[in-house]
Write a protein that holds these residues in place. Structure first.
Motif, PDB file in Angstrom:
ATOM      1  N   ASP A 163      -1.794  27.477 -36.551  1.00 37.68           N
ATOM      2  CA  ASP A 163      -2.107  28.885 -36.261  1.00 37.68           C
ATOM      3  C   ASP A 163      -2.543  29.101 -34.818  1.00 37.68           C
ATOM      4  O   ASP A 163      -2.987  30.177 -34.454  1.00 37.68           O
ATOM      5  CB  ASP A 163      -3.201  29.379 -37.219  1.00 37.68           C
ATOM      6  N   GLU A 212      -2.354  29.693 -30.796  1.00 33.95           N
ATOM      7  CA  GLU A 212      -1.491  30.350 -29.821  1.00 33.95           C
ATOM      8  C   GLU A 212      -2.114  30.091 -28.449  1.00 33.95           C
ATOM      9  O   GLU A 212      -3.330  30.231 -28.295  1.00 33.95           O
ATOM     10  CB  GLU A 212      -1.471  31.848 -30.137  1.00 33.95           C
ATOM     11  N   ILE A 245      -3.398  30.754 -24.909  1.00 30.30           N
ATOM     12  CA  ILE A 245      -3.755  31.874 -24.030  1.00 30.30           C
ATOM     13  C   ILE A 245      -3.410  31.480 -22.599  1.00 30.30           C
ATOM     14  O   ILE A 245      -2.700  32.170 -21.891  1.00 30.30           O
ATOM     15  CB  ILE A 245      -5.263  32.218 -24.116  1.00 30.30           C
ATOM     16  N   ARG A 278      -5.967  30.667 -29.053  1.00 28.14           N
ATOM     17  CA  ARG A 278      -6.571  31.563 -30.020  1.00 28.14           C
ATOM     18  C   ARG A 278      -6.047  31.171 -31.389  1.00 28.14           C
ATOM     19  O   ARG A 278      -4.873  30.837 -31.531  1.00 28.14           O
ATOM     20  CB  ARG A 278      -6.195  33.013 -29.695  1.00 28.14           C
ATOM     21  N   ASP A 279      -6.939  31.176 -32.390  1.00 27.67           N
ATOM     22  CA  ASP A 279      -6.463  30.852 -33.738  1.00 27.67           C
ATOM     23  C   ASP A 279      -6.227  32.133 -34.529  1.00 27.67           C
ATOM     24  O   ASP A 279      -6.466  33.243 -34.024  1.00 27.67           O
ATOM     25  CB  ASP A 279      -7.405  29.872 -34.452  1.00 27.67           C
ATOM     26  N   SER A 280      -5.774  31.998 -35.776  1.00 27.06           N
ATOM     27  CA  SER A 280      -5.350  33.176 -36.542  1.00 27.06           C
ATOM     28  C   SER A 280      -6.526  34.099 -36.881  1.00 27.06           C
ATOM     29  O   SER A 280      -6.334  35.283 -37.163  1.00 27.06           O
ATOM     30  CB  SER A 280      -4.646  32.743 -37.827  1.00 27.06           C
ATOM     31  N   SER A 281      -7.765  33.543 -36.813  1.00 29.48           N
ATOM     32  CA  SER A 281      -8.921  34.399 -37.107  1.00 29.48           C
ATOM     33  C   SER A 281      -9.433  35.099 -35.850  1.00 29.48           C
ATOM     34  O   SER A 281     -10.432  35.827 -35.913  1.00 29.48           O
ATOM     35  CB  SER A 281     -10.046  33.556 -37.723  1.00 29.48           C
ATOM     36  N   GLY A 282      -8.804  34.859 -34.715  1.00 31.06           N
ATOM     37  CA  GLY A 282      -9.196  35.525 -33.476  1.00 31.06           C
ATOM     38  C   GLY A 282     -10.195  34.748 -32.653  1.00 31.06           C
ATOM     39  O   GLY A 282     -10.600  35.191 -31.577  1.00 31.06           O
ATOM     40  N   ARG A 283     -10.578  33.573 -33.127  1.00 35.22           N
ATOM     41  CA  ARG A 283     -11.517  32.756 -32.345  1.00 35.22           C
ATOM     42  C   ARG A 283     -10.809  32.144 -31.137  1.00 35.22           C
ATOM     43  O   ARG A 283      -9.625  31.793 -31.222  1.00 35.22           O
ATOM     44  CB  ARG A 283     -12.044  31.594 -33.210  1.00 35.22           C
ATOM     45  N   THR A 284     -11.552  31.998 -30.065  1.00 34.30           N
ATOM     46  CA  THR A 284     -10.997  31.309 -28.899  1.00 34.30           C
ATOM     47  C   THR A 284     -11.267  29.809 -29.070  1.00 34.30           C
ATOM     48  O   THR A 284     -12.411  29.400 -29.256  1.00 34.30           O
ATOM     49  CB  THR A 284     -11.652  31.799 -27.596  1.00 34.30           C
ATOM     50  N   ARG A 296     -14.825  38.670 -23.758  1.00 34.44           N
ATOM     51  CA  ARG A 296     -13.375  38.595 -23.992  1.00 34.44           C
ATOM     52  C   ARG A 296     -13.018  37.383 -24.845  1.00 34.44           C
ATOM     53  O   ARG A 296     -11.974  37.339 -25.471  1.00 34.44           O
ATOM     54  CB  ARG A 296     -12.620  38.500 -22.661  1.00 34.44           C
ATOM     55  N   THR A 353     -16.232  31.389 -29.752  1.00 37.98           N
ATOM     56  CA  THR A 353     -15.420  30.234 -29.341  1.00 37.98           C
ATOM     57  C   THR A 353     -15.685  29.037 -30.257  1.00 37.98           C
ATOM     58  O   THR A 353     -16.706  28.983 -30.955  1.00 37.98           O
ATOM     59  CB  THR A 353     -15.753  29.805 -27.890  1.00 37.98           C
TER      60      THR A 353
END
Lengths: 367, 232
Positions: free
Chosen positions: B131, B133, B135, B151-157, B186, B190
């Motif tokens: 999951d 992506e 950045i 970034r993972d699927s839960s939005g964590r950096t 931003r 994390t």
């Protein structure tokens, strides 16, 4: 030894011989040099790294016959001289190269240290130079440069059944190029040899418009062109059983103009230059033509579209861009057929109207 | 420490260095000869023999790679291969003949492995998590660049630190980056990810105690052994 020769003639001959001179680490020191033999009214220049030997004979006014081994810098020295006759004279352990008011002395190397490179006798077979060079251009690029895999560094030259011609095959395990040459006979029925690909590049380069004489010896193949004689080592190893690798049929077939395909691939691959993993992805669908894309992490993504005829199931397949471009370049036709089975099995590039060439290319797995 | 030894038998277990006035003749695919001169002969534990002059840096004048049979007679060393190639060294005068036990070699630490790992992982962050992506690679911060910012699927950096060998110092470096980026709205929240070809046990324990995930990767696989299918 003393001879006189026109600068341009001598410079060209030296350049040809020099291309075969050793450039790799670990070769015998004397193989970094050139052997020059002056005979009645000509000089013979030999450069060799023992895998390839280039032998060039050019007319010269020979005042004194003899043989000498000179450093390959001789080529640079001659090329920089003014146009006109160049005199090379051996005195003691030096050779004096002079033209007009310029002169250079070069230290000689010991002639006896130069390897005895055996000449291959025999009339050999005559092959149309243009035809052979064209076939080599299509095939040689697919040979491996990995010296740890000797059989793959050669081009298989095999007689086709019934003496109908020969077949040239090369592979580096990622792609395979195959070309049939009808009506060419240089082998006995059933005979096959493996010729070092590096040497065949040189044959391509020296092929002119006439004929090439091919003499197959026990350990080497000699190619005589109108410009020079190239001796190429035969590789004593078994070539992979390539025939079983070629799929018997393909459910999917894309037909696309060659030039447009090449330009499109080149265009989308710019973004992935220098990145090993930036493969080119081809998305094919009936009625939808061909979509091309390349994505390179932290650089960007390129996409493109090409009108193409496609028959088969919708398919996305990825290739190493350079291997794909090599294959496109190798196909000698205005339209190319890309035939596929699925996204993991080898695909084939060939002229859309059939022909005697095919380029088998392994896809890469996409994430 | 050197062991002085006479050259009556061929030492294959240790490296052997002979300085001798010698001539060398190679017979095989060609015939080649080196005229008499003082040269350095190196016989290695791997069964190779190399003839060096006082030039050409690491390049031998002639050599024989294993597998070959090396025999040492009174004034002659012969190396032969199964293919019938032979290297015959005639020893006119032996000036020095010593053997050394070099022990096991720890291998060469190559600069650039980390950079390559980082580049390969940037191209395939999925190797670190389906999951994920990317950045950015080499994301600059006040305390240095972060190797990979994902970034993972839960939005964590996910802050990724890449090392060839994972040690405690690398984990500490990663925690500093996480702490720094956590302050930036931003990127918060994390999480840290420590990636290496090999992670030392102490570093793993330390990392996991701080909530940092540890992943060992195989550079050969990342280089394409997986991606590049072959015909045979």
């Amino acid at each position: 030894m003393k001879f006189r020769c026109e600068r341009d003639t001598l410079a060209e001959a030296l350049a040809t011989a020099q291309r075969a001179v050793a450039s790799r680490n670990g070769a015998l020191p004397v193989l970094f040099d050139l052997r020059i033999t002056a005979i009645a009214d000509a000089i013979e220049l030999v450069g060799s790294d023992l895998e390839i030997t280039n032998r060039v004979t050019v007319p010269a006014a020979v005042e004194q016959t003899g043989v000498a081994v000179l450093p390959k810098i001789l080529g640079d020295v001659v090329r920089k001289l003014e146009a006109g006759p160049v005199t090379v004279e051996v005195e003691g352990d030096e050779a004096k190269v002079s033209s007009g008011v310029f002169a250079t002395t070069l230290r000689l190397k010991a002639v006896e240290e130069y390897p005895r490179i055996l000449a291959t006798d025999g009339a050999g077979a005559k092959v149309d130079a243009h035809l052979l060079a064209g076939a080599l251009r299509q095939v040689v690029k697919a040979a491996s440069k990995d010296e740890m895999r000797p059989p793959l560094t050669g081009v298989l030259v095999a007689a086709r059944p019934g003496g109908t011609g020969i077949r040239l095959v090369a592979t580096d395990s990622y792609r395979l190029a195959l070309r049939d040459l009808d009506g060419v006979s240089m082998l006995e029925d059933g005979q096959k040899v493996l010729v070092a690909a590096k040497g065949l590049n040189e044959v391509q380069r020296l092929a002119g418009d006439g004929e090439i004489t091919v003499v197959l010896g026990e350990r080497e193949a000699v190619f005589r062109t109108d410009k020079a004689e190239v001796t190429v080592r035969l590789i004593e190893a078994d070539f992979p059983n390539y025939e079983q690798l070629i799929p018997q049929g393909y459910p999917n077939r894309l037909v696309v103009p060659k030039e447009a395909f090449r330009e499109a691939v080149e265009r989308v691959t710019v973004v992935g230059q220098g990145r090993d993993n930036a493969n080119v992805r081809l998305q094919m669908s009936t009625g939808g033509g061909l979509e091309l894309s390349v994505s390179a992490a932290d650089v960007g993504t390129s996409t493109g579209h090409l009108d193409a005829k496609y028959e088969g199931a919708d398919l996305t397949i990825a290739f190493n861009p350079q291997f794909l471009l090599d294959g496109i370049d190798a196909v000698d036709a205005s339209e190319i057929a890309l035939e596929t089975v699925d996204h993991l099995k080898p695909a084939t590039l060939r002229p859309a109207d059939g022909g005697d060439f095919l380029y088998l290319l392994m896809p890469v797995r996409t994430a | 420490m050197p062991n002085g030894r006479s050259g009556d038998a061929c030492e294959t277990v240790r490296v052997r260095l002979i300085v001798a006035r010698c001539s060398v003749e190679y017979k095989g695919r060609l015939a080649a000869r080196l005229a008499p001169a003082v040269r350095l002969l190196v016989l290695k534990r791997d069964g190779s023999i190399a003839v060096h002059s006082d030039t050409k840096a690491y390049k031998p004048l002639n050599w024989m790679s294993p597998p070959c049979v090396i025999e040492h007679r009174e004034r002659q060393i012969t190396a032969t291969t199964a293919k019938g190639e032979s290297l015959v060294i005639e020893l006119d005068e032996v000036l020095s003949d010593q053997t050394f036990d070099l022990g096991d070699d720890p291998g060469l630490d190559k600069d650039g492995v980390e950079a390559e790992l980082q580049e390969l992982l940037a191209a395939r962050v999925a190797a670190l998590g389906d999951d994920l992506e990317l950045i950015r690679r080499e994301y600059p911060t006040d305390i240095g660049p972060v190797d990979l910012l994902c970034r993972d699927s839960s939005g964590r950096t996910i802050v990724v630190e890449v090392k060839r060998v994972g040690e405690i110092a690398g984990v500490e470096q990663l925690l500093r980056y996480c702490e720094r980026l956590e302050r930036d709205s931003r990127f918060a929240p994390t999480a840290g990810m420590f990636v290496a070809e090999r992670i030392k046990p102490q570093a793993r324990v330390f990392a996991e105690s701080r909530g940092v995930r540890c992943i060992e990767v195989d550079i050969a696989e990342l280089r394409g052994d997986i991606d590049h299918l072959t015909l045979f």
